[in-house]
Write an enzyme that holds these catalytic residues in place. Structure first.
Site, PDB file in Angstrom:
ATOM      1  N   HIS A  41      -7.436  -2.138  -0.274  1.00  0.00           N
ATOM      2  CA  HIS A  41      -7.849  -1.510  -1.536  1.00  0.00           C
ATOM      3  C   HIS A  41      -7.029  -2.083  -2.699  1.00  0.00           C
ATOM      4  O   HIS A  41      -7.582  -2.428  -3.751  1.00  0.00           O
ATOM      5  CB  HIS A  41      -7.654   0.009  -1.411  1.00  0.00           C
ATOM      6  CG  HIS A  41      -7.955   0.799  -2.643  1.00  0.00           C
ATOM      7  ND1 HIS A  41      -8.984   1.715  -2.714  1.00  0.00           N
ATOM      8  CD2 HIS A  41      -7.349   0.842  -3.864  1.00  0.00           C
ATOM      9  CE1 HIS A  41      -8.999   2.269  -3.931  1.00  0.00           C
ATOM     10  NE2 HIS A  41      -8.018   1.756  -4.643  1.00  0.00           N
ATOM     11  N   GLU A  42      -5.707  -2.206  -2.499  1.00  0.00           N
ATOM     12  CA  GLU A  42      -4.843  -2.690  -3.592  1.00  0.00           C
ATOM     13  C   GLU A  42      -5.091  -4.162  -3.880  1.00  0.00           C
ATOM     14  O   GLU A  42      -5.092  -4.586  -5.040  1.00  0.00           O
ATOM     15  CB  GLU A  42      -3.360  -2.443  -3.262  1.00  0.00           C
ATOM     16  CG  GLU A  42      -2.968  -0.985  -3.015  1.00  0.00           C
ATOM     17  CD  GLU A  42      -3.541   0.011  -3.999  1.00  0.00           C
ATOM     18  OE1 GLU A  42      -3.710  -0.348  -5.176  1.00  0.00           O
ATOM     19  OE2 GLU A  42      -3.841   1.143  -3.584  1.00  0.00           O
ATOM     20  N   GLY A  74      -0.983   4.093  -2.944  1.00  0.00           N
ATOM     21  CA  GLY A  74      -0.824   2.706  -3.348  1.00  0.00           C
ATOM     22  C   GLY A  74      -1.127   2.573  -4.831  1.00  0.00           C
ATOM     23  O   GLY A  74      -1.804   3.436  -5.414  1.00  0.00           O
ATOM     24  N   GLN A 115      -3.573  -1.701 -12.518  1.00  0.00           N
ATOM     25  CA  GLN A 115      -3.817  -0.283 -12.800  1.00  0.00           C
ATOM     26  C   GLN A 115      -2.876   0.271 -13.870  1.00  0.00           C
ATOM     27  O   GLN A 115      -3.138   1.328 -14.434  1.00  0.00           O
ATOM     28  CB  GLN A 115      -3.677   0.560 -11.521  1.00  0.00           C
ATOM     29  CG  GLN A 115      -4.793   0.302 -10.517  1.00  0.00           C
ATOM     30  CD  GLN A 115      -4.655   1.182  -9.297  1.00  0.00           C
ATOM     31  OE1 GLN A 115      -3.943   0.867  -8.366  1.00  0.00           O
ATOM     32  NE2 GLN A 115      -5.320   2.335  -9.317  1.00  0.00           N
ATOM     33  N   HIS A 172      -7.927  -4.649  -6.093  1.00  0.00           N
ATOM     34  CA  HIS A 172      -7.575  -4.465  -7.508  1.00  0.00           C
ATOM     35  C   HIS A 172      -7.114  -5.789  -8.123  1.00  0.00           C
ATOM     36  O   HIS A 172      -7.429  -6.096  -9.276  1.00  0.00           O
ATOM     37  CB  HIS A 172      -6.458  -3.438  -7.665  1.00  0.00           C
ATOM     38  CG  HIS A 172      -6.920  -2.009  -7.696  1.00  0.00           C
ATOM     39  ND1 HIS A 172      -7.789  -1.528  -8.642  1.00  0.00           N
ATOM     40  CD2 HIS A 172      -6.611  -0.951  -6.905  1.00  0.00           C
ATOM     41  CE1 HIS A 172      -7.997  -0.227  -8.420  1.00  0.00           C
ATOM     42  NE2 HIS A 172      -7.303   0.144  -7.371  1.00  0.00           N
ATOM     43  N   CYS A 175      -9.330   6.530  -5.703  1.00  0.00           N
ATOM     44  CA  CYS A 175      -8.536   5.589  -6.482  1.00  0.00           C
ATOM     45  C   CYS A 175      -7.979   6.304  -7.710  1.00  0.00           C
ATOM     46  O   CYS A 175      -8.704   7.047  -8.367  1.00  0.00           O
ATOM     47  CB  CYS A 175      -9.425   4.425  -6.910  1.00  0.00           C
ATOM     48  SG  CYS A 175      -8.605   3.220  -7.948  1.00  0.00           S
ATOM     49  N   LEU A 176      -6.706   6.065  -8.009  1.00  0.00           N
ATOM     50  CA  LEU A 176      -6.083   6.716  -9.166  1.00  0.00           C
ATOM     51  C   LEU A 176      -6.733   6.275 -10.479  1.00  0.00           C
ATOM     52  O   LEU A 176      -6.610   6.960 -11.484  1.00  0.00           O
ATOM     53  CB  LEU A 176      -4.581   6.420  -9.189  1.00  0.00           C
ATOM     54  CG  LEU A 176      -3.781   7.046  -8.025  1.00  0.00           C
ATOM     55  CD1 LEU A 176      -2.357   6.518  -7.996  1.00  0.00           C
ATOM     56  CD2 LEU A 176      -3.783   8.559  -8.109  1.00  0.00           C
TER      57      LEU A 176
HETATM   58 NI    NI Z   1      -7.334   2.034  -6.548  1.00  0.00          NI
END
Ligand code: NI
Length: 158
Positions: free
Chosen positions: A131-132, A46, A51, A135, A89-90
């Protein structure tokens, strides 16, 4: 399509509450495609617009490389159960931690074609969507995780 730079923890854009999308444009659809390409390149499941530095309420999610969801202005309207699992998480490379999330959710969103959609999700898909959306509200998983560890692991990142 193009790969975008992923903002890392510490960048103020990740702490902001994102603005709702007012209008679905060609530019937005290209952004969603670029976000998806960036997510796949990073082996993520995701990616949320903040991000990549865009403070707007848009996310892409694909937990099985078969079903990609582009969600604009997503809102969780129902939560059920609770489950703790490890995630990453990226935007927080090499960090993993345990996060309690709802086990099942219902999410309402606008598709990339402007259609109102409702999705019932559970398991990894439900976790990833939560999670997204965090963000979009300026919240990182490391703000709420326990047992945070460093090092590459075979966990899902979003
Ligand atoms: Ni993340």
């Amino acid at each position: 399509m193009a790969l975008l730079e992923i903002k890392k923890a510490g960048d103020p854009v990740l702490k902001k509450v994102s603005e709702p999308v007012e209008k679905i444009t060609k530019r937005l659809r290209k952004l969603l495609d670029d976000m998806a390409e960036t997510m796949y390149a990073g082996e993520g499941v995701g990616l949320a617009a903040p991000q990549i530095g865009e403070s707007i309420r848009a996310v892409v999610v694909d937990v099985d490389k078969k079903n990609r969801y582009d969600m604009i202005n997503p809102v969780i309207t129902h939560r059920e159960g609770s489950v703790v699992d490890n995630e990453g998480c990226l935007s927080c490379p090499d960090l993993f931690g345990d996060v309690e999330r709802a086990e099942k959710i219902r999410v309402e969103y606008i598709s990339r074609f402007g259609k109102k959609k409702t999705l019932e999700a559970e398991g990894l898909l439900a976790r990833c969507i939560q999670h997204e959306i965090d963000h979009l509200d300026g919240r990182l998983f490391i703000d709420i995780a326990t047992n945070i560890t460093k090092g590459k692991r075979d966990n899902k990142q979003g």
